[in-house]
Design an enzyme around this catalytic site. Sequence first.
Site, PDB file in Angstrom:
ATOM      1  N   HIS A 429      -1.070  19.206 102.712  1.00 26.25           N
ATOM      2  CA  HIS A 429      -0.806  17.948 102.006  1.00 26.25           C
ATOM      3  C   HIS A 429      -2.112  17.309 101.557  1.00 26.25           C
ATOM      4  O   HIS A 429      -2.243  16.884 100.397  1.00 26.25           O
ATOM      5  CB  HIS A 429      -0.038  16.998 102.923  1.00 26.25           C
ATOM      6  CG  HIS A 429       0.145  15.620 102.364  1.00 26.25           C
ATOM      7  ND1 HIS A 429       1.332  15.189 101.821  1.00 26.25           N
ATOM      8  CD2 HIS A 429      -0.718  14.572 102.254  1.00 26.25           C
ATOM      9  CE1 HIS A 429       1.192  13.941 101.397  1.00 26.25           C
ATOM     10  NE2 HIS A 429      -0.047  13.541 101.661  1.00 26.25           N
ATOM     11  N   GLU A 430      -3.093  17.246 102.456  1.00 23.43           N
ATOM     12  CA  GLU A 430      -4.352  16.582 102.107  1.00 23.43           C
ATOM     13  C   GLU A 430      -5.124  17.363 101.048  1.00 23.43           C
ATOM     14  O   GLU A 430      -5.634  16.788 100.083  1.00 23.43           O
ATOM     15  CB  GLU A 430      -5.202  16.388 103.365  1.00 23.43           C
ATOM     16  CG  GLU A 430      -4.588  15.457 104.393  1.00 23.43           C
ATOM     17  CD  GLU A 430      -4.228  14.092 103.820  1.00 23.43           C
ATOM     18  OE1 GLU A 430      -4.879  13.645 102.855  1.00 23.43           O
ATOM     19  OE2 GLU A 430      -3.284  13.473 104.331  1.00 23.43           O
ATOM     20  N   HIS A 433      -4.063  16.833  97.550  1.00 26.45           N
ATOM     21  CA  HIS A 433      -4.593  15.664  96.846  1.00 26.45           C
ATOM     22  C   HIS A 433      -5.788  16.071  95.985  1.00 26.45           C
ATOM     23  O   HIS A 433      -5.948  15.584  94.859  1.00 26.45           O
ATOM     24  CB  HIS A 433      -5.018  14.589  97.841  1.00 26.45           C
ATOM     25  CG  HIS A 433      -3.890  13.766  98.367  1.00 26.45           C
ATOM     26  ND1 HIS A 433      -3.053  13.041  97.552  1.00 26.45           N
ATOM     27  CD2 HIS A 433      -3.455  13.543  99.639  1.00 26.45           C
ATOM     28  CE1 HIS A 433      -2.163  12.400  98.291  1.00 26.45           C
ATOM     29  NE2 HIS A 433      -2.370  12.705  99.561  1.00 26.45           N
TER      30      HIS A 433
END
Length: 609
Positions: A429-430, A433
Amino acid sequence: MHGLLLAGLAAALPLGVAGLPARQQSGLSPRGIDINPYRFASMAKYSEHKATSQMVHSFSYSKDDDYVATATKLVKSTFPNMTFRTVKDHYIGTNGIGHVHFKQTAHGIDIDNADFNVNIGRDGKVFTFGNSFYEGEMPKTNPLTKRDFADPVKALHGAIKTLKLPVKPQSAKAMPMKEAETFMFEGTSGALSEPMAKLVYIQKDGKLHLTWRVETDVGDNWLLSYVDSKETETVHNVVDYVASADYKVFAWGLNDPTEGQPTMIKDPWNTTGSGSPFTWHGDGEMDYTVTRGNNIAAQDNPSGGGQWENNYRPESPELSFVYEYNEQMEPEQYKDFAITQLFYTTNTFHDLLYSFGFTEEAGNFQMNNNGKGGEGNDFAICNAQDGSGTNNANFATPPDGQNGRMRMYTWTTAQPSRDGDLEAGIVIHEYAHGLSNRLCGGPANSNCLSELEAGGMGEGWGDFYATAIRLKQDDTRETDYTMGEWAANMEGGIREYPYFTNMQTNPYTYDDVEGMSEVHGIGTVWATILYDVLWNLIDEHGMSKNIMPKFVNGAPSDGRNLAMKLVLDGMTLMPCNPNFVQARDAIIDADQALTNGQNKCALMKAFSK
């Protein structure tokens, strides 16, 4: 989600968003400064492929023009009386589409939230385009003539005071840089790097405002604060970049310790394609015997500070990173295992995304771009067990050529505490980004997911990739998945609903966005839509069990990887700060470019639910 399809092609206008999500969203968001009151309003327009084909059929272009020249002609013909510059981040993606980005100017000064992106097809014609150019009255006089604005030091003080930044200006001095009206501040403390300021315009409320764009990296927030050039305690808008061998690891596809046991993996870069030509432990000039290489530098950071070069990393001259973990251990006791796991997960995701088109030219994170374009010198700095926070994680994405930075925290929601590095979904998820911020609007512009709905999609893309990667071979569209359940020790995870195609379990539709004013709630809606996209494509094309996709005529042959590829390609097409409808159209256009629209029905069905 039915409203997303019915919104139709007229959705060149931004969507309004207000209200709060039904449940308090937790985790995976930057701590510290609340920038929601300072977000830019949505202004982007997007012309999808069908509309573009009808609109530009008579557009004059020369077969002798390269794709940049063709794109430039389109912008000039669309706005013949406006000035702009070509951003130096154009490239041709792996799907054959050329991407060119432009920044509008006034009196030679950038209008920082006025962008035009043009996508050129393999045939040399305009494929799609988007823009947020300012069309109002331009300033009649050049502000640099009279210099009737405050000096940048006052703007720095204004940003610090108004936003309550943990930066002490002390005896700050503005030192001019090579670029016009750009300054670096010396004599400050509290920031991880020297603050910067640049004179730019922004468009707001139908007018242009001259501002100092003050850049401050304070760890959990890496901010661009647009300070009024005269009234320096007025901050108009804010953008935050943070959004945040042998290995014994949880193998790719195992989301967390509940799904399996650590296993030995040898030379994983041999199975992850061409994304790491120097292996994971070299950069073409140096070979490392620690968890560092061309793509990733992984280390602990118990102090939570900005220094990382000399922080602790596991070391093995034999490149044997084999360490123990069990659930009774405290995170500090298994930090070698955690750092190794973080290094493995991020490198594998880097290589997978490389196969989909997140390459050097597209702005990926690498030290050495090996002569393949892009800026380089920007591998991802990944901190395990970062001491600057708990129960969270973040990733800072400055423009291409500057390091991305991931901060992974321990979670105090269980006894003993749990380490987020061991939940692959959080790491993915990170890192996602970084993917979306580099691709949306081009690698030189990290401001293109700063508006509320666009920022929400940034969160949704992270959940989408995390969920797609953890699917198992015996899963069906009746399988549901959560986010952050293991790390947070929270049944049902940290989102309002699990990701599921059954609306009795996850009732979110596109219409729910209207009542939301927080990016994680909006992101859950977007990821819910994409979960339907994912399963519609898997039902059509099956699901490979291999880490890396098999490509047929440039497209992944299985549905899971095809979905991830189309979502990525869609990011490269959509305008700066897109809304849901524009992102939907861009994904459909991406399929048109990649497969000649073979999956349009499956995509439309997902978006119409």
